[in-house]
Design a protein around this motif. Structure first.
Motif, PDB file in Angstrom:
ATOM      1  N   VAL A 187       4.239  10.557 -28.121  1.00  0.00           N
ATOM      2  CA  VAL A 187       4.414  10.334 -26.866  1.00  0.00           C
ATOM      3  C   VAL A 187       4.935  11.783 -26.628  1.00  0.00           C
ATOM      4  O   VAL A 187       5.844  12.337 -27.045  1.00  0.00           O
ATOM      5  N   MET A 188       4.371  12.468 -25.741  1.00  0.00           N
ATOM      6  CA  MET A 188       4.830  13.822 -25.629  1.00  0.00           C
ATOM      7  C   MET A 188       5.328  13.999 -24.138  1.00  0.00           C
ATOM      8  O   MET A 188       4.416  13.709 -22.959  1.00  0.00           O
ATOM      9  N   THR A 189       6.347  14.287 -23.846  1.00  0.00           N
ATOM     10  CA  THR A 189       6.856  14.507 -22.303  1.00  0.00           C
ATOM     11  C   THR A 189       6.744  15.795 -21.910  1.00  0.00           C
ATOM     12  O   THR A 189       7.226  17.009 -22.628  1.00  0.00           O
TER      13      THR A 189
ATOM     14  N   CYS B 215       9.762  12.677 -13.223  1.00  0.00           N
ATOM     15  CA  CYS B 215       9.547  11.079 -13.208  1.00  0.00           C
ATOM     16  C   CYS B 215       9.043  10.592 -14.638  1.00  0.00           C
ATOM     17  O   CYS B 215       8.110   9.855 -14.911  1.00  0.00           O
ATOM     18  N   VAL B 216       9.652  11.251 -15.600  1.00  0.00           N
ATOM     19  CA  VAL B 216       9.601  10.451 -17.018  1.00  0.00           C
ATOM     20  C   VAL B 216      10.980   9.949 -17.227  1.00  0.00           C
ATOM     21  O   VAL B 216      11.861  10.221 -16.939  1.00  0.00           O
ATOM     22  N   ARG B 217      10.793   8.404 -17.970  1.00  0.00           N
ATOM     23  CA  ARG B 217      12.026   7.935 -18.041  1.00  0.00           C
ATOM     24  C   ARG B 217      12.864   8.282 -18.834  1.00  0.00           C
ATOM     25  O   ARG B 217      12.489   9.015 -19.962  1.00  0.00           O
ATOM     26  N   PRO B 218      14.209   8.400 -18.726  1.00  0.00           N
ATOM     27  CA  PRO B 218      15.067   8.888 -19.703  1.00  0.00           C
ATOM     28  C   PRO B 218      15.198   8.171 -21.008  1.00  0.00           C
ATOM     29  O   PRO B 218      15.731   8.828 -21.871  1.00  0.00           O
ATOM     30  N   ASP B 219      14.778   6.986 -20.913  1.00  0.00           N
ATOM     31  CA  ASP B 219      14.792   6.185 -22.284  1.00  0.00           C
ATOM     32  C   ASP B 219      13.567   6.404 -22.985  1.00  0.00           C
ATOM     33  O   ASP B 219      13.261   5.204 -23.911  1.00  0.00           O
ATOM     34  N   VAL B 220      12.629   7.368 -22.630  1.00  0.00           N
ATOM     35  CA  VAL B 220      11.622   7.389 -23.619  1.00  0.00           C
ATOM     36  C   VAL B 220      11.631   7.549 -25.048  1.00  0.00           C
ATOM     37  O   VAL B 220      11.049   6.798 -25.820  1.00  0.00           O
TER      38      VAL B 220
ATOM     39  N   HIS C 108      -0.303   5.028 -13.423  1.00  0.00           N
ATOM     40  CA  HIS C 108       0.806   5.620 -12.639  1.00  0.00           C
ATOM     41  C   HIS C 108       2.076   5.390 -13.267  1.00  0.00           C
ATOM     42  O   HIS C 108       2.174   4.483 -14.074  1.00  0.00           O
ATOM     43  N   LEU C 109       3.007   5.917 -12.655  1.00  0.00           N
ATOM     44  CA  LEU C 109       4.403   6.144 -13.262  1.00  0.00           C
ATOM     45  C   LEU C 109       5.029   4.745 -13.605  1.00  0.00           C
ATOM     46  O   LEU C 109       5.787   4.565 -14.301  1.00  0.00           O
ATOM     47  N   GLY C 110       4.393   3.740 -12.843  1.00  0.00           N
ATOM     48  CA  GLY C 110       5.222   2.381 -12.769  1.00  0.00           C
ATOM     49  C   GLY C 110       4.841   1.799 -14.016  1.00  0.00           C
ATOM     50  O   GLY C 110       5.186   0.793 -14.352  1.00  0.00           O
ATOM     51  N   LYS C 111       3.787   2.338 -14.840  1.00  0.00           N
ATOM     52  CA  LYS C 111       3.221   1.496 -16.002  1.00  0.00           C
ATOM     53  C   LYS C 111       3.894   2.126 -17.487  1.00  0.00           C
ATOM     54  O   LYS C 111       3.461   1.936 -18.496  1.00  0.00           O
ATOM     55  N   GLN C 112       4.914   3.174 -17.108  1.00  0.00           N
ATOM     56  CA  GLN C 112       5.192   3.909 -18.513  1.00  0.00           C
ATOM     57  C   GLN C 112       5.966   3.148 -19.459  1.00  0.00           C
ATOM     58  O   GLN C 112       5.382   2.880 -20.685  1.00  0.00           O
TER      59      GLN C 112
END
Ligand code: SF4
Ligand code: SF4
Ligand code: SF4
Lengths: 180, 774
Positions: free
Chosen positions: B301-303, B307-312, B285-289
């Motif tokens: 990594v493809m965004t 709910c995608v982190r801005p610092d990806v 889930h999103l908590g393990k990004q």
């Protein structure tokens, strides 16, 4: 004063009075006509030293003759210690009742004038205290919590050391015994 | 409303209908109900009726308002802002803004997919959800009065949502709406439109990508970072819109690479790509990004969106992975290379290490696959080993600043200190509750890489989750409709939403297990479905292996990603429309009234964090479905609560069309409530599945679970509100008969009549026809 948890930093103007002295804290409880002690699940999950937090809270309730509202699943543990709470609501439900000045309270004697919180999950307690701060001007709130709560009317300073916290409780209890 | 005004209003609606050709003249599937294409005023009375019983409860996050340049305004102690707004109304406005954000996300997601699929297949492309699903779009049918038959019809539905959204957002401007209840009506309306958006989006992707439908027994998908094969090139997709990652699957299939490239995902995109390809895997889930990106296992990594982190981009670069952004919603300031040739983009990304934005899903998919193949052989991947992690932890000076910064209030500092002393137990427990947000690290004066250290204690096991099955089948509804309405299936409990859990994934798995064993119908979606799969029992089985996948008593089913939540609500609607044969077309109030009085459904969003989750939950509330939220969700600032003993519970008996005179049970007791612990939540969920229409046998079964759960988790005695739910001695569960009867005697309880046909219709001004519910 900054609370222990960053999530509870106040964004606001109306902040708690910090009560450093347990004698003064006890004095505030003694002044109340119909206090209510709300116990949350951290009382069951946390220890102070090697004694369960709940034990301290029950001793305090007994010393101050405070009716208890057990939230979450606290009642289960209280029963193990042979104590029944005066009511069992979850935290949001009890706060919702307290908002209404006409509510008759857990003992059906009229709404409470002082609410003491212990062991409610700190971020949730802060939300409940905010509700009461804004929508229950008819009562005062106290956070008896070592992590400090800016949305209460009265709060403790952050108490880091177990021994200090034990001392605070001991003094509070000693100053409440027999007075109510 | 005067006759003239009413006529004018009807005219407006009719004109709108004609002009937009939304409800086609030749459609005769059902007569058009009273509220086709409802706008804000049309269901306002229904909202107000709900809000009379379930009053808004506000928990302000902030004493101030800083919405406009008059501010900041202090709103404490009854003070109003410079614009005249008070604290309650400001909270309600805030909640509406948040609901609008959520709605806009789902709507824009649907709009993107539909435009993309129409471009590919044309607007006449047929909607076919398979042999088992005739009522294809229960929400769109009930809300709008439209029976969507083609992708073009879904575009019509998204246009309806878009029009509604403008009005909603407009009302949040300073000096617009001035009443908290009217703001709440708007929030409820936003929630309803959100459900339209969810449904149209999931239908579009089911038909456009051929996701499973009309099948319950979908495959088990591999789950967990331990399941990802690092020896292959790995592409990680994060977000909610699977258009690009699905296109990548097409590319891999066309080039015979599907077995050679590992495709995995985080959050709902993962569910959806796993519905498209049985080889795709779900990391979690999103908590393990942040945790997973930092493991460095992903080569690309493809965004996409939400709910995608801005610092990806920053994190991907640090991990040595390529980054491809694919959505105009998340462009990260990157160069848009959509017009360039694929091979040129591959060169830019793999050789020049450029991070890029590609807005064409097919091109993005092809580039991601090619780049992964090029980069993978030269990258070192893997988790840090325990010895190296302990060395890093040894710098800890036990200042505990990290713990203070933790949004889940975890004692991470203590855990790191113990880990440094070779005691890993506390850190591995802490990791289970950690969202890997990285807040702790930012505070650390020793710059200890806490999230990286956690790699050493994270389980490397492989888990699983059942792949999203899409809609509940009409035949399933026919089979369970009667036991649900009679109460003999004690309830439908839906575990949905994000992963902001107070105490980790296990809580969700435990709750689902408890209700499945008690023969409730247990549904799940999104991050909750993944969390439930991250836990194994003593025999090594996940919940997805233990229970049947059908919509049946004791079934545990995954409908799919968050947009597939529409199928859970859709099932409640179908009980009314298919089983009870209630006219559903543009008949919102009657269907919602049926649900609140007769369908024992309860949503549980134990880790809800997003604005989308708020919109979904608020939408459920308008249908009359109560939602239980975990403790973090108090930060949404608003709940809908009743007071069981103080409030007026009188309703209409639809048979006699008279108001009830005796006390009627407070069921469901609340519409939106935060509960502090999972133990209490389970007891409450059982209670919130009680409905006024339960037969005595059904009520017995429901009360049996309520009492049993209470005794298991709260206390030895009986629940102190039990008597409120007992109408006659025949409601009392056999197993607890003696104890309950003694209690009733002790409190001088008096039996009362069961309401023949409980309804709210006609207890407030409405165009709904009470005859419809009979
Ligand atoms: S919107 Fe109203 S309350 Fe908020 S800052 Fe502006 S004037 Fe003040
Ligand atoms: S990364 Fe985990 S431990 Fe650190 S602050 Fe975030 S939730 Fe807390
Ligand atoms: S902030 Fe850093 S040094 Fe301080 S306790 Fe946490 S990990 Fe240790």
């Amino acid at each position: 004063m900054k609370p222990y948890w960053d999530v509870n930093i106040l964004t606001g103007t109306k902040t708690a009075r910090i009560i450093e002295d347990p004698v003064q804290f006890a004095g505030l409880i003694k002044k109340a006509t119909r206090p209510l002690y709300i116990l949350g699940p951290d009382t069951v999950d946390r220890k102070i030293g090697d004694k369960l937090f709940l034990k301290y809270c029950l001793d305090l309730a007994k010393a101050g003759n405070l009716p208890i509202c057990a939230t979450a699943h606290v009642q289960k543990k209280m029963e193990e210690f042979g104590v029944q709470p005066n009511s069992s609501y979850d935290i949001i439900e009890i706060v919702n009742h307290l908002k209404d000045p006409e509510w008759q309270g857990v003992n059906k004697e009229g709404n409470h004038d002082l609410i003491v919180f212990s062991g409610v999950r700190c971020d949730l307690a802060e939300r409940g205290l905010a509700t009461l701060k804004h929508f229950a001007p008819h009562l005062k709130t106290m956070a008896l919590c070592r992590f400090s709560h800016p949305n209460a009317d009265f709060a403790l300073p952050v108490i880091r050391k177990d021994e200090k916290w034990q001392e605070y409780f001991a003094s509070l209890i000693a100053n409440l015994i027999g007075d109510r | 409303m005067s006759k003239k005004n009413k006529a004018e209003t009807l005219n407006i609606i009719t004109n709108q209908v004609d002009t937009l050709n939304i409800i086609k003249g030749e459609d005769t599937w059902e007569p058009v109900g009273p509220t086709p294409l409802p706008q804000l005023p049309d269901l306002r009375n229904w909202s107000m009726r709900l809000l009379k019983t379930y009053k808004p409860f506000y928990a302000p996050f902030c004493d101030l308002c800083c919405n406009c340049t008059y501010g900041k305004c202090d709103l404490t102690s009854g003070k109003k802002g410079a614009c005249g707004i008070d604290i309650a109304t400001h909270q309600a406005r805030w909640v509406l803004m948040q609901c609008c954000m959520g709605l806009a996300c789902h709507g824009a997601h649907g709009r993107h997919l539909i435009d993309h699929l129409i471009e590919k297949y044309g607007e006449d492309y047929k909607i076919d959800l398979g042999m088992q699903v005739d009522v294809e779009a229960p929400i769109i049918r009930t809300v709008m009065g439209l029976k969507p038959e083609t992708l073009g019809d879904l575009r019509t539905a998204v246009e309806y949502v878009e029009r509604g959204l403008i009005h909603l957002v407009s009302s949040t401007h300073t000096g617009q709406e001035g009443n908290n209840l009217d703001f709440e009506n708007k929030a409820l309306h936003a929630g309803m439109l959100d459900h339209v958006a969810l449904e149209l989006t999931d239908i579009a992707q089911i038909v456009g990508y051929g996701y499973p439908t009309s099948i319950a027994d979908t495959p088990l998908v591999e789950l967990g970072w331990g399941a990802i094969d690092k020896t292959k090139p790995v592409v990680l997709a994060i977000g909610h819109n699977a258009a690009s990652v699905n296109s990548m699957i097409d590319y891999l299939r066309d080039n015979d690479l599907e077995d050679k490239v590992e495709v995995c995902g985080i959050c709902c995109t993962a569910h959806d790509v796993a519905r498209y390809s049985d080889k795709a895997k779900i990391v979690g889930h999103l908590g393990k990004q942040l945790f997973f990106i930092r493991c460095g296992i992903a080569d690309v990594v493809m965004t996409d969106e939400q709910c995608v982190r801005p610092d990806v981009p920053e994190e991907a670069r640090k991990a040595g992975a390529a980054l491809i952004a694919t959505s105009d919603k998340i462009s990260y300031g990157l160069e848009d290379v959509t017009e360039k040739e694929i091979d040129e983009i591959v060169r830019l990304v793999s050789e020049e290490k450029r991070q890029v934005l590609i807005l064409n899903p097919e091109k993005a998919g092809a580039v991601a696959a090619k780049v992964a193949v090029v980069l993978a052989p030269n990258r070192k991947k893997g988790f840090i080993d325990t010895e190296a992690a302990i060395e890093l932890a040894k710098d800890c000076i036990a200042c505990d600043l990290c713990s203070q910064a933790c949004p889940n209030m975890l004692s991470i500092g203590k855990a790191i200190k113990q880990f440094a002393a070779n005691d890993i137990a506390m850190l591995s427990e802490t990791f289970k509750r950690c969202f890997t947000c990285g807040k702790c690290e930012q505070k650390c004066p020793q710059s200890i890489p806490i999230v990286k250290i956690m790699q050493a204690v994270a389980t490397k096991e492989r888990y699983n989750v059942r792949s999203g099955r899409g809609p509940i089948h009409d035949v399933e509804i026919r089979q369970v409709g009667s036991p649900i309405v009679l109460g003999t299936i004690p309830g439908i409990v839906a575990f949905v939403g994000c992963s902001n859990y107070p105490k980790g994934d296990e809580e969700v798995a435990d709750m689902m297990d408890e209700f499945a064993r008690r023969k409730y119908i247990v549904c799940a979606s999104g991050c909750a479905a993944m969390a439930a799969g991250m836990v194994k029992d003593k025999e090594g089985k996940t919940i997805w292996e233990k229970f049947p996948p059908g919509f049946e008593a004791g079934g545990v089913l995954n409908v799919g990603s968050c947009v597939a939540n529409s199928h859970i609500v859709g099932a409640a609607i179908k009980v009314a429309n298919i089983f009870a044969k209630l006219p559903g077309r543009a008949n919102y109030e009657c269907i919602a009234d049926y649900i609140i009085n007769r369908v024992g459904a309860c949503g549980v969003a134990w880790g809800a964090y997003s604005q989308k989750a708020l919109a979904i939950g608020t939408g459920c509330n308008r249908w009359g479905i109560p939602v239980v939220l975990g403790p973090h969700s108090a930060k949404y600032r608003r709940l809908y609560l009743s007071r069981k003993e103080e409030d007026d519970w009188n309703i209409m008996d639809g048979r006699t069309e008279k108001m009830t005179e005796e006390y009627v049970e407070p069921a469901p007791e609340h519409l939106a409530i935060v509960i502090e612990s999972k133990e209490r939540a389970m007891v409450s969920i059982a209670k919130y599945c009680i409905r006024r229409n339960d037969t005595p046998v059904g009520r017995q079964i429901k009360l049996n679970h309520y009492i049993a759960l209470h005794k298991k988790y709260i206390g030895e005695g009986l629940p102190d509100d039990l008597h409120l739910f007992i109408r006659k001695p025949t409601d009392v569960p056999m197993f607890f008969k003696r104890e309950v009867m003694e209690y009733l005697k002790e409190i001088d309880w008096k039996p009362r009549q069961q309401v023949g046909l409980p309804t709210l219709i006609n207890t407030y001004p409405t165009k709904a026809n009470i005859a419809d519910i009979k």
